[in-house]
Design a protein around this motif. Sequence first.
Motif, PDB file in Angstrom:
ATOM      1  N   GLU A 281       0.835  -1.206   0.000  1.00  0.00           N
ATOM      2  CA  GLU A 281       0.000   0.000   0.000  1.00  0.00           C
ATOM      3  C   GLU A 281       0.872   1.259   0.000  1.00  0.00           C
ATOM      4  O   GLU A 281       0.558   2.250  -0.664  1.00  0.00           O
ATOM      5  N   ARG A 282       1.974   1.205   0.726  1.00  0.00           N
ATOM      6  CA  ARG A 282       2.866   2.374   0.833  1.00  0.00           C
ATOM      7  C   ARG A 282       3.435   2.781  -0.518  1.00  0.00           C
ATOM      8  O   ARG A 282       3.608   3.976  -0.790  1.00  0.00           O
ATOM      9  N   VAL A 283       3.731   1.798  -1.388  1.00  0.00           N
ATOM     10  CA  VAL A 283       4.318   2.126  -2.690  1.00  0.00           C
ATOM     11  C   VAL A 283       3.252   2.387  -3.759  1.00  0.00           C
ATOM     12  O   VAL A 283       3.578   2.548  -4.922  1.00  0.00           O
ATOM     13  N   GLY A 284       1.993   2.416  -3.343  1.00  0.00           N
ATOM     14  CA  GLY A 284       0.957   2.849  -4.265  1.00  0.00           C
ATOM     15  C   GLY A 284       0.126   1.773  -4.925  1.00  0.00           C
ATOM     16  O   GLY A 284      -0.648   2.061  -5.851  1.00  0.00           O
ATOM     17  N   VAL A 285       0.245   0.505  -4.482  1.00  0.00           N
ATOM     18  CA  VAL A 285      -0.630  -0.532  -5.025  1.00  0.00           C
ATOM     19  C   VAL A 285      -2.024  -0.307  -4.441  1.00  0.00           C
ATOM     20  O   VAL A 285      -2.181  -0.261  -3.216  1.00  0.00           O
ATOM     21  N   PRO A 286      -3.054  -0.142  -5.273  1.00  0.00           N
ATOM     22  CA  PRO A 286      -4.406   0.148  -4.759  1.00  0.00           C
ATOM     23  C   PRO A 286      -4.915  -0.943  -3.826  1.00  0.00           C
ATOM     24  O   PRO A 286      -4.644  -2.128  -4.024  1.00  0.00           O
ATOM     25  N   HIS A 287      -5.672  -0.535  -2.816  1.00  0.00           N
ATOM     26  CA  HIS A 287      -6.219  -1.483  -1.853  1.00  0.00           C
ATOM     27  C   HIS A 287      -6.978  -2.618  -2.528  1.00  0.00           C
ATOM     28  O   HIS A 287      -6.863  -3.770  -2.127  1.00  0.00           O
ATOM     29  N   GLY A 288      -7.763  -2.275  -3.538  1.00  0.00           N
ATOM     30  CA  GLY A 288      -8.585  -3.274  -4.201  1.00  0.00           C
ATOM     31  C   GLY A 288      -7.809  -4.291  -4.998  1.00  0.00           C
ATOM     32  O   GLY A 288      -8.376  -5.296  -5.438  1.00  0.00           O
TER      33      GLY A 288
END
Length: 210
Positions: free
Chosen positions: A23-30
């Motif tokens: 999540e920190r590196v920008g992978v979407p939650h979904g």
Amino acid sequence: MSQIITRLFDSFADAEHAVIELERVGVPHGDISIVSHKSDKKHARAHVREPHDNTAGEAAAKDAGAGAAIGGVVGAAGGVLAGLGLLAIPGLGPVVAAGWLASTAVGAVVGGAVVGAAGGIVGALTNAGVSREEAEVYAEGVRRGGTLVSAKVAEDKLALAEDAVSNVGYVDVAARGAAYRQGGWSHFDESASPYADDEIEIERSRWARR
């Protein structure tokens, strides 16, 4: 176009760390999923909700109707870990899970309704591009008390995502599969009885890092 990053963890805490890093590196939650054996005591601090009055499919549909992306179980607020819920996946028994992998394993969610099964966790993984051999080891790892994290990652974030999980203590899936086979295991069997809590503890102690 996206690619799949999948890791098996013996420790729920390590899996939790991996999710946070993704999540920190920008992978979407979904696009992130987590599936963990229910017996891990560390789930208590992850605020797991237990849909006592729902089947696994009904729980997935209920979550979808509450605002998750189509095909996902994850809650809209607080990241993937905030959406953890109790589901039953064939061959695994009760698991604590969230995300697209969990909902695909129990059934496809369309318009808030579960419309069909998807071959359990092995089918969900192979449909996403994971090899059958690895998918069966991942599923067996969860059955024996592990935690699986799988993420759909866009190519422009792939290197960042790989780096994000590279320092977390994940399982060497080839070595673990070889160890399972040496012990007489041949493939993941959805019809097999889930491991009992005492069997899970034996497995966890076997793989505990020294």
